[in-house]
Design a protein around this motif. Structure first.
Motif, mmCIF file in Angstrom:
data_model
loop_
_atom_site.group_PDB
_atom_site.id
_atom_site.type_symbol
_atom_site.label_atom_id
_atom_site.label_comp_id
_atom_site.label_asym_id
_atom_site.label_seq_id
_atom_site.Cartn_x
_atom_site.Cartn_y
_atom_site.Cartn_z
ATOM 1 N N GLY A 26 -13.519 8.583 -1.300
ATOM 2 C CA GLY A 26 -12.546 7.406 -1.889
ATOM 3 C C GLY A 26 -12.208 7.026 -0.049
ATOM 4 N N ASN A 27 -12.303 5.169 -0.169
ATOM 5 C CA ASN A 27 -11.783 4.830 0.765
ATOM 6 C C ASN A 27 -10.282 5.111 1.115
ATOM 7 O OD1 ASN A 27 -11.101 2.849 3.052
ATOM 8 N ND2 ASN A 27 -12.031 1.092 1.671
ATOM 9 N N ALA A 28 -10.146 5.501 2.905
ATOM 10 C CA ALA A 28 -8.791 5.793 2.716
ATOM 11 C C ALA A 28 -7.925 4.151 2.674
ATOM 12 C CB ALA A 28 -8.451 6.092 4.522
ATOM 13 N N LYS A 32 -4.147 4.125 0.107
ATOM 14 C CA LYS A 32 -3.191 3.165 0.391
ATOM 15 C C LYS A 32 -2.507 2.465 -0.439
ATOM 16 C CE LYS A 32 -3.995 4.442 5.648
ATOM 17 N NZ LYS A 32 -4.026 4.008 6.796
ATOM 18 N N LYS A 33 -3.459 1.563 -0.567
ATOM 19 C CA LYS A 33 -2.796 1.010 -1.053
ATOM 20 C C LYS A 33 -2.463 0.803 -2.687
ATOM 21 C CE LYS A 33 -5.585 -3.322 0.090
ATOM 22 N NZ LYS A 33 -7.039 -4.416 0.134
ATOM 23 N N LYS A 34 -2.982 2.322 -3.300
ATOM 24 C CA LYS A 34 -2.335 2.393 -3.747
ATOM 25 C C LYS A 34 -0.658 3.253 -4.219
ATOM 26 C CE LYS A 34 -4.438 5.554 -8.206
ATOM 27 N NZ LYS A 34 -5.284 6.390 -8.696
ATOM 28 N N LEU A 35 -1.253 3.420 -3.667
ATOM 29 C CA LEU A 35 0.111 4.768 -3.210
ATOM 30 C C LEU A 35 1.445 3.752 -2.561
ATOM 31 C CD1 LEU A 35 -1.268 7.545 -0.759
ATOM 32 C CD2 LEU A 35 0.152 8.407 -3.290
ATOM 33 N N LEU A 36 1.114 3.014 -1.978
ATOM 34 C CA LEU A 36 2.088 1.787 -1.565
ATOM 35 C C LEU A 36 2.421 1.827 -3.195
ATOM 36 C CD1 LEU A 36 1.023 -0.188 1.352
ATOM 37 C CD2 LEU A 36 2.829 1.642 1.022
ATOM 38 N N LEU A 37 1.628 1.070 -4.309
ATOM 39 C CA LEU A 37 1.936 0.935 -5.384
ATOM 40 C C LEU A 37 3.065 1.879 -6.275
ATOM 41 C CD1 LEU A 37 1.808 -1.394 -7.240
ATOM 42 C CD2 LEU A 37 -0.825 -0.815 -8.035
ATOM 43 N N GLN A 38 2.197 2.385 -5.881
ATOM 44 C CA GLN A 38 3.067 3.936 -7.009
ATOM 45 C C GLN A 38 4.859 3.723 -6.201
ATOM 46 O OE1 GLN A 38 1.380 7.085 -6.737
ATOM 47 N NE2 GLN A 38 -0.907 6.692 -7.812
#
Length: 442
Positions: A26-28, A32-38
């Motif tokens: 997947g796109n990096a 990163k956005k998903k990790l920041l949201l979590q």
């Protein structure tokens, strides 16, 4: 894969068709956005239920609403469904409730098309019919020693005002003018008067009320005692119930063992009868034979009929069916004795007849067994007397007449009966011998 294709001289795919690391993982940037949201999402505190935590936060981290709304419900339409038709007009209009007798006027929003119609909730205004009585009717039929006319009028006035809500009627009872009454007294007087008025008017369709005040008091007292039980009393009751279940289980186990033992005894008796029929014994040996009799006292005997505890419907005549542990010899003896008594072998199976007929057959089996045992004992007495006279010539052994039964005048007949009865079953307790048997002939 490109090197393999080049070695095999295959067509090398274009850059668009090449499987890259980004295509697999997947796109990096998205990762990163998903990790920041979590990381921004707060973690549910330990011990807090998921439903409670959902009330505080959601996916968008919006604050919880201050009042209930329909938004966020999956089955609701969030957007208004607009059409080409005109909206039905509403109007702020007055209305009256037929349940109120004071003519109070209230206001609410209502469609203009429904103006002038009856209040829709008026259909739920159901009132109990309270009977009335005249002075002549009260003087002739409704007088009571414990209730005066003024008390009865006050009771029926409260019944009309509060629509037979006896709890409210008891609270509004005028204790200053009349003696104090509880709810049971009010109900008993009210329903007695209603029943008498129904009988006086001769209304066939009227309902006759019967109220047992004593039963109601006992019921409430019992509920009060049940509610006021201490934990020790509840535990003691549970222990007693557990002990009762254990006792019933042990009883069923003993009954099963007794039935199994009776089946073994019946099988042994049948085998003994077959062996006696196969071999023929000379008369001389029969005269010299001395039967061995177990003199243990028999406490209980007879037929034990099983209880019909099966679920579903069954025929009552099954209660009169003899158990399988009753041998063929006893069945024939029962039939012969019933014929001698002029009693039908299969009477009408009513409840009382089934009970008494089973008791009669059980007593007949007991009588049959006792007679057989008595005949065996008489035969042994005669055998002992003959042996005594054989060993002591010139002497005679005098046996008291009280030791003989019906055949005391004819000892030889008693001997024949004893010889003819090869096996005598006497059902007793597990610790008592269950049969008298003639000893093997020498």
């Amino acid at each position: 894969m490109a090197d393999v294709r080049e070695i095999l001289e295959l067509e090398v795919p274009s850059q668009a068709e090449t499987v890259t690391k980004e295509a697999i993982l997947g796109n990096a940037e998205k990762q990163k956005k998903k990790l920041l949201l979590q990381q921004k999402m707060p973690k549910r505190p330990e011990g807090m239920h998921r439903e409670v935590f959902a009330l505080l936060y959601n996916d968008n981290k919006d604050a919880p609403p201050l009042f209930p709304t329909d938004t966020g419900q999956g089955y609701k339409q969030l957007k208004a469904k607009l059409g080409m038709r005109k909206v039905r007009p509403w109007k702020w209009m007055p209305f009256t409730n037929p349940a109120r007798k004071d003519g109070a006027v209230f206001y609410h929003w209502r469609r203009v098309a429904d103006e002038g119609k009856e209040y829709p909730f008026a259909k739920f205004n159901k009132q109990a019919p309270i009977p009335s009585y005249s002075d002549a009717q009260y003087q002739q039929h409704l007088q009571s020693e414990s209730w005066s006319r003024a008390e009865t009028d006050h009771l029926f006035d409260l019944a009309r005002r509060f629509d037979l809500r006896f709890g409210v009627m008891r609270d509004r009872w005028d204790s200053a003018r009349f003696p104090d009454r509880n709810i049971e007294d009010l109900k008993e007087r009210y329903y007695n008067v209603c029943t008498l008025l129904t009988k006086i008017k001769g209304v066939t369709e009227g309902k006759l009320y019967v109220f047992d005040a004593d039963h109601e008091r006992r019921r409430k007292e019992q509920l009060k005692r049940l509610y006021e039980r201490t934990p020790e009393q509840v535990e003691e009751e549970q222990n007693l119930l557990n002990e009762l279940r254990k006792i019933e289980a042990r009883k069923k186990e003993r009954d099963k063992k007794a039935q199994d033992l009776q089946k073994l005894i019946t099988a042994a008796d049948n085998q003994g009868d077959q062996r006696k029929m196969e071999r023929k014994i000379p008369r001389k040996k029969l005269q010299q034979a001395r039967p061995r009799v177990d003199t243990t006292i028999v406490e209980t005997a007879g037929i034990k009929f099983p209880d019909m505890k099966t679920s579903g419907v069954f025929v009552r005549s099954q209660k009169m069916k003899l158990p399988a542990n009753v041998g063929q010899k006893k069945m024939k003896a029962i039939e012969q004795m019933l014929q001698d008594l002029n009693i039908e072998l299969n009477p009408m199976p009513t409840e009382n007849i089934c009970h008494h007929f089973n008791e009669l057959r059980s007593d007949l089996v007991l009588l049959y067994e006792l007679k057989s045992a008595l005949a065996t004992c008489e035969f042994e007495l005669q055998t002992l007397r003959h042996r005594y006279e054989a060993f002591n010539p010139g002497k005679t052994l005098v046996i008291p007449p009280s030791l003989f039964g019906e055949s005391q005048n004819n000892p030889l007949e008693s001997s024949r009966k004893a010889l003819s009865s090869e096996t005598i079953d006497v059902v007793g307790s597990p610790n008592i011998s269950s049969s008298f048997r003639l000893s093997s002939l020498e």
